[in-house]
Design an enzyme around this catalytic site. Structure first.
Site, PDB file in Angstrom:
ATOM      1  N   ARG A  73      -0.916   0.365  15.234  1.00  0.00           N
ATOM      2  CA  ARG A  73      -2.175   0.888  14.695  1.00  0.00           C
ATOM      3  C   ARG A  73      -1.952   1.397  13.272  1.00  0.00           C
ATOM      4  O   ARG A  73      -0.835   1.688  12.848  1.00  0.00           O
ATOM      5  CB  ARG A  73      -2.700   2.036  15.567  1.00  0.00           C
ATOM      6  CG  ARG A  73      -1.747   3.203  15.634  1.00  0.00           C
ATOM      7  CD  ARG A  73      -2.408   4.542  15.848  1.00  0.00           C
ATOM      8  NE  ARG A  73      -1.376   5.568  15.949  1.00  0.00           N
ATOM      9  CZ  ARG A  73      -0.789   6.153  14.927  1.00  0.00           C
ATOM     10  NH1 ARG A  73      -1.104   5.805  13.696  1.00  0.00           N
ATOM     11  NH2 ARG A  73       0.137   7.088  15.109  1.00  0.00           N
ATOM     12  N   GLY A  74      -3.041   1.552  12.547  1.00  0.00           N
ATOM     13  CA  GLY A  74      -2.953   2.124  11.218  1.00  0.00           C
ATOM     14  C   GLY A  74      -2.640   3.608  11.280  1.00  0.00           C
ATOM     15  O   GLY A  74      -2.801   4.256  12.314  1.00  0.00           O
ATOM     16  N   TYR A  77       2.218   9.465  11.662  1.00  0.00           N
ATOM     17  CA  TYR A  77       2.610  10.040  12.957  1.00  0.00           C
ATOM     18  C   TYR A  77       1.442  10.803  13.580  1.00  0.00           C
ATOM     19  O   TYR A  77       0.692  11.506  12.878  1.00  0.00           O
ATOM     20  CB  TYR A  77       3.779  11.009  12.786  1.00  0.00           C
ATOM     21  CG  TYR A  77       5.109  10.336  12.612  1.00  0.00           C
ATOM     22  CD1 TYR A  77       5.779   9.771  13.706  1.00  0.00           C
ATOM     23  CD2 TYR A  77       5.696  10.247  11.359  1.00  0.00           C
ATOM     24  CE1 TYR A  77       7.003   9.147  13.536  1.00  0.00           C
ATOM     25  CE2 TYR A  77       6.922   9.620  11.180  1.00  0.00           C
ATOM     26  CZ  TYR A  77       7.568   9.069  12.278  1.00  0.00           C
ATOM     27  OH  TYR A  77       8.774   8.444  12.106  1.00  0.00           O
ATOM     28  N   THR A  78       1.312  10.677  14.883  1.00  0.00           N
ATOM     29  CA  THR A  78       0.351  11.496  15.611  1.00  0.00           C
ATOM     30  C   THR A  78       0.946  11.889  16.953  1.00  0.00           C
ATOM     31  O   THR A  78       1.973  11.347  17.373  1.00  0.00           O
ATOM     32  CB  THR A  78      -0.999  10.773  15.786  1.00  0.00           C
ATOM     33  OG1 THR A  78      -1.985  11.712  16.216  1.00  0.00           O
ATOM     34  CG2 THR A  78      -0.908   9.645  16.789  1.00  0.00           C
ATOM     35  N   ALA A 150      -8.176  12.629  15.905  1.00  0.00           N
ATOM     36  CA  ALA A 150      -7.472  11.614  15.104  1.00  0.00           C
ATOM     37  C   ALA A 150      -8.084  10.245  15.375  1.00  0.00           C
ATOM     38  O   ALA A 150      -8.630   9.993  16.459  1.00  0.00           O
ATOM     39  CB  ALA A 150      -5.992  11.601  15.461  1.00  0.00           C
ATOM     40  N   ILE A 151      -7.980   9.370  14.383  1.00  0.00           N
ATOM     41  CA  ILE A 151      -8.496   8.001  14.508  1.00  0.00           C
ATOM     42  C   ILE A 151      -7.441   7.037  13.984  1.00  0.00           C
ATOM     43  O   ILE A 151      -6.887   7.237  12.900  1.00  0.00           O
ATOM     44  CB  ILE A 151      -9.807   7.825  13.725  1.00  0.00           C
ATOM     45  CG1 ILE A 151     -10.908   8.724  14.321  1.00  0.00           C
ATOM     46  CG2 ILE A 151     -10.258   6.364  13.726  1.00  0.00           C
ATOM     47  CD1 ILE A 151     -12.192   8.730  13.527  1.00  0.00           C
ATOM     48  N   ALA A 165      -8.537  10.151  19.373  1.00  0.00           N
ATOM     49  CA  ALA A 165      -7.905  11.165  20.221  1.00  0.00           C
ATOM     50  C   ALA A 165      -8.548  12.504  19.908  1.00  0.00           C
ATOM     51  O   ALA A 165      -8.460  13.000  18.779  1.00  0.00           O
ATOM     52  CB  ALA A 165      -6.401  11.221  19.967  1.00  0.00           C
ATOM     53  N   CYS A 181      -0.478  12.969  10.874  1.00  0.00           N
ATOM     54  CA  CYS A 181      -1.150  12.010   9.995  1.00  0.00           C
ATOM     55  C   CYS A 181      -0.761  12.188   8.533  1.00  0.00           C
ATOM     56  O   CYS A 181      -1.504  11.812   7.619  1.00  0.00           O
ATOM     57  CB  CYS A 181      -2.665  12.094  10.157  1.00  0.00           C
ATOM     58  SG  CYS A 181      -3.214  11.765  11.849  1.00  0.00           S
TER      59      CYS A 181
END
Length: 217
Positions: A73-74, A77-78, A150-151, A165, A181
């Site tokens: 995914r783009g 860190y998440t 988050a996306i 999320a 992020c």
């Protein structure tokens, strides 16, 4: 399957990250083949970090704290973990205008609408991915902006996967092991941190209702 209602899948127990990614890979291929309808999957993961395609290893502050998964995914860190609702969105963008920017905007709108149902003002910020909440009076020393959702998305042959999320009641200290992020100057928050008590089923119900307001079959 064009025009079929979007299928919803809701998992009540934590789903391993590898299992979720494998499922999405198969589902995306089946959607592209026209064999199954589009899908939204609401779930929770055990505690883990994911590294997006722009992740900087220096932003992994505590490498041994939780498992780290490299993902397509783009983003950077998440964190995923208990108390956070993940929404994996598998839609056929080929028949939805082939506009990635508009799709991400719709995902943002979805979360903003959902937060509004709980009395929370979620906002976009230029140059920052995700949905943000302002804390304190603008201009005051106590003013700050924290991320509540988050996306991160990926496309394969114009079918989307990964997604959003939303922090309901995660352990916010778990975010300390990364620079979320890539944004070090701002913090993270959750519904509970904002004083809002909402069960996961309540959040699921709101996410589904507001998704259907934002996206069409």
């Amino acid at each position: 399957m064009t025009g079929q209602p979007i299928e919803w899948r809701i998992s009540d127990t934590p789903v391993a990250y590898e299992e979720a990614v494998a499922f999405m890979e198969d589902r995306v291929a089946a959607i592209r083949a026209g064999a199954v309808p589009e899908m939204v999957w609401l779930l929770e993961h055990p505690p883990l970090y994911t590294a997006g395609t722009s992740a900087d290893p220096a932003e992994l502050r505590d490498p041994g704290r939780f498992p780290v998964h490299t993902t397509g995914r783009g983003g950077r860190y998440t964190y995923h973990g208990p108390g956070q609702r993940v929404g994996y969105v598998m839609l056929d963008l080929k028949r939805r205008g082939e506009d990635v920017r508009a799709f991400v905007c719709d995902l943002e709108d979805w979360i903003i609408r959902a937060l509004a149902r709980f009395g929370v003002i979620g906002e976009r910020r230029d140059g920052r991915v995700g949905i943000w909440v302002s804390r304190g009076a603008p201009g005051s020393k106590l003013y700050r902006e924290d991320k509540i959702a988050a996306i991160g998305v990926r496309l394969r042959k114009w079918v989307s996967f990964h997604g959003v999320a939303l922090n309901i009641e995660p352990d916010l200290s778990h975010f300390d092991g990364i620079v979320p992020c890539g944004i070090a100057e701002h913090g993270v928050t959750s519904l509970v941190d904002l004083g809002i008590t909402a069960s996961t089923p309540e959040v699921d119900s709101v996410l589904r209702a507001t998704f259907e307001e934002t996206f069409r079959p």
